[in-house]
Design an enzyme around this catalytic site. Structure first.
Site, PDB file in Angstrom:
ATOM      1  N   ARG A 112      35.206  42.657  25.217  1.00 54.54           N
ATOM      2  CA  ARG A 112      33.913  43.225  25.635  1.00 54.54           C
ATOM      3  C   ARG A 112      33.999  44.739  25.821  1.00 54.54           C
ATOM      4  O   ARG A 112      33.013  45.443  25.612  1.00 54.54           O
ATOM      5  CB  ARG A 112      33.439  42.549  26.926  1.00 54.54           C
ATOM      6  CG  ARG A 112      34.209  42.924  28.166  1.00 54.54           C
ATOM      7  CD  ARG A 112      33.756  42.174  29.413  1.00 54.54           C
ATOM      8  NE  ARG A 112      34.130  40.773  29.379  1.00 54.54           N
ATOM      9  CZ  ARG A 112      34.299  40.030  30.473  1.00 54.54           C
ATOM     10  NH1 ARG A 112      34.097  40.548  31.659  1.00 54.54           N
ATOM     11  NH2 ARG A 112      34.660  38.771  30.382  1.00 54.54           N
ATOM     12  N   LYS A 163      45.441  48.005  29.116  1.00 54.53           N
ATOM     13  CA  LYS A 163      44.982  47.720  27.744  1.00 54.53           C
ATOM     14  C   LYS A 163      43.467  47.861  27.623  1.00 54.53           C
ATOM     15  O   LYS A 163      42.953  48.132  26.532  1.00 54.53           O
ATOM     16  CB  LYS A 163      45.451  46.341  27.316  1.00 54.53           C
ATOM     17  CG  LYS A 163      45.015  45.188  28.223  1.00 54.53           C
ATOM     18  CD  LYS A 163      43.721  44.561  27.817  1.00 54.53           C
ATOM     19  CE  LYS A 163      43.342  43.432  28.762  1.00 54.53           C
ATOM     20  NZ  LYS A 163      42.153  42.686  28.319  1.00 54.53           N
TER      21      LYS A 163
END
Length: 444
Positions: A353, A289
């Site tokens: 992030r 992912k």
């Protein structure tokens, strides 16, 4: 704490219904949404009684001493503590997510009779701008001033800069470091851990070796000779740190009782954990992912809009499933409907992030490197998506699969400057020829 949240219906049971009969699946939707269990206005208290497929384990409530879910796992982990044995937990890693994991665990070891109160946390020692050592600051203030400022970890969390000392008495090890450091850590721990140790990896990534890809849980198991489960999910650490509701998935191999111990150790009223017997599927979801999140960041950086981003997420999830099943035929379709699957893709592509730094990379036209942006934007934290994209690309190239996974391949080529960020949507002109990819779309 109470949550108006629909927790009764399990993803796996819905998927099973859809797979056997799409008509029955859609015809059941009115009943599902009419149910008081599904109503957003129906408040429930956690823990709740769930459908068997959800496999929920009781969560100790605030001020309540929990009764261990089981008493014999074959390695003393499930001992109820009454006979003198209590499990000791060490968290190997102290970054943003590692600190949050220690906070979750420490809140439960105080309540569970089967665990020692103290939770050791190995810290890679650093000198802070103030001149103090990070370990000393954590032990004095009960906060990780660098990676999780403002959050109390629990007075029973003890930071230790000595890896050997941190693990020597532990029989439950929680690994949560950047994946690129794990091989070195495992080599340091050979012969240093107890023979009855159970491990769990919260690490998203994999090692690529000459013989092929190696999952981090496999690396831990093979190098240390211990069983290793995994925990993955839609888990942005800073949100969990302030106790916003989240879910996670524990992937385990054979021993359901061990899985339930991990669930019990991590679960809180705001952090609901589900066990799934699919280590590779859960771990690959958590790993892949981040590559999709890099692609989503490129879309945001180029201001391509929500439709494009949704398309990238859908295609990414499809490639995640196809890649996982090509590597491990045992991977279950239902795993992609757990928190570690579609939920983690969504949250990472919206707020992680990897997305954040990839957005900045695209806004700069690819002229500033990811290393430079990482150092500037993440205050010492590490990206996983860029290195994982490289590792996935190596697997695809070695096995002749590059044309079958155009999104994964394109992400890496953009990261290394071979293609411009705008190429993230141009790849769609390629036509994957493997029917597996088309078949995978049935569930997405």
């Amino acid at each position: 704490m109470r949550f108006p949240f629909p927790l009764y219906y399990s993803p796996s049971s819905l998927l099973s219904n859809f797979s056997s009969s799409p008509y029955s699946f859609f015809s059941s939707l009115p009943l599902i949404f009419a149910s008081s269990h599904f109503s957003p206005f129906h408040s429930i208290s956690l823990p709740v009684s769930m459908a068997p497929a959800f496999e929920q384990v009781p969560v100790p409530q605030e001020g309540e001493t929990a009764t261990p879910h089981n008493t014999d796992t074959g390695n003393n982990v499930g001992n109820d503590g009454q006979g003198g044995f209590k499990s000791r937990v060490t968290v190997v890693g102290s970054g943003n997510w590692g600190s949050v994991a220690a906070k979750l665990i420490a809140s439960n070891t105080l309540k569970l009779n089967s665990f020692h109160d103290e939770v050791r946390m190995w810290v890679f020692e650093e000198t802070l701008p103030s001149g103090g050592k990070l370990t000393d600051v954590i032990n004095r203030s009960n906060e990780n001033a660098k990676y999780l400022p403002g959050i109390k970890l629990g007075k029973n969390v003890i930071a230790d800069p000595d890896l050997d000392n941190a693990v020597k008495d532990a029989n439950m090890l929680v690994f949560v470091t950047p994946h690129q450091f794990m091989e070195g850590i495992c080599k340091r721990l050979v012969g240093k851990v107890r023979g009855d140790v159970e491990a769990i990896s919260l690490i998203k990534g994999m090692e690529v070796k000459m013989e092929g890809p190696c999952m981090i849980s496999t690396l831990i198991s093979e190098q240390l000779g211990i069983n290793c489960s995994v925990l993955m999910g839609a888990n942005i650490a800073n949100e969990i740190a302030v106790e916003k509701f989240s879910e996670a998935t524990v992937g385990y191999r054979d021993n359901r009782e061990i899985a339930e111990q991990w669930v019990q150790l991590f679960s809180t009223p705001y952090f609901v954990v589900t066990p799934v017997q699919d280590v590779e599927g859960v771990e690959l979801c958590g790993t892949l992912k981040n590559v999709v999140a890099i692609a989503a960041g490129f879309v945001d950086g180029l201001d391509m809009g929500n439709n494009t981003k949704a398309a990238i997420m859908r295609i990414g999830l499809r490639e995640m499933r196809a890649f996982s099943k090509l590597l491990f035929s045992s991977v279950r379709d239902s795993t992609f409907f757990e928190s570690c699957g579609v939920a983690d893709v969504i949250t990472t592509c919206l707020g992680g992030r990897n997305r954040k730094v990839a957005e900045a990379f695209a806004q700069n036209g690819g002229k500033r490197s990811f290393d430079e942006l990482e150092a500037e934007m993440l205050q010492g934290q590490k990206l996983q998506g860029v290195s994982t994209a490289k590792e996935v690309y190596e697997v695809l190239s070695h096995r002749g699969w590059l044309e079958l996974f155009p999104l994964f391949a394109t992400v890496h080529e953009i990261c290394i400057g071979r293609l411009p960020p705008s190429a993230i949507v141009e790849y769609s002109e390629k036509k994957p020829r493997l029917s597996l990819l088309e078949d995978s779309a049935r569930y997405h």
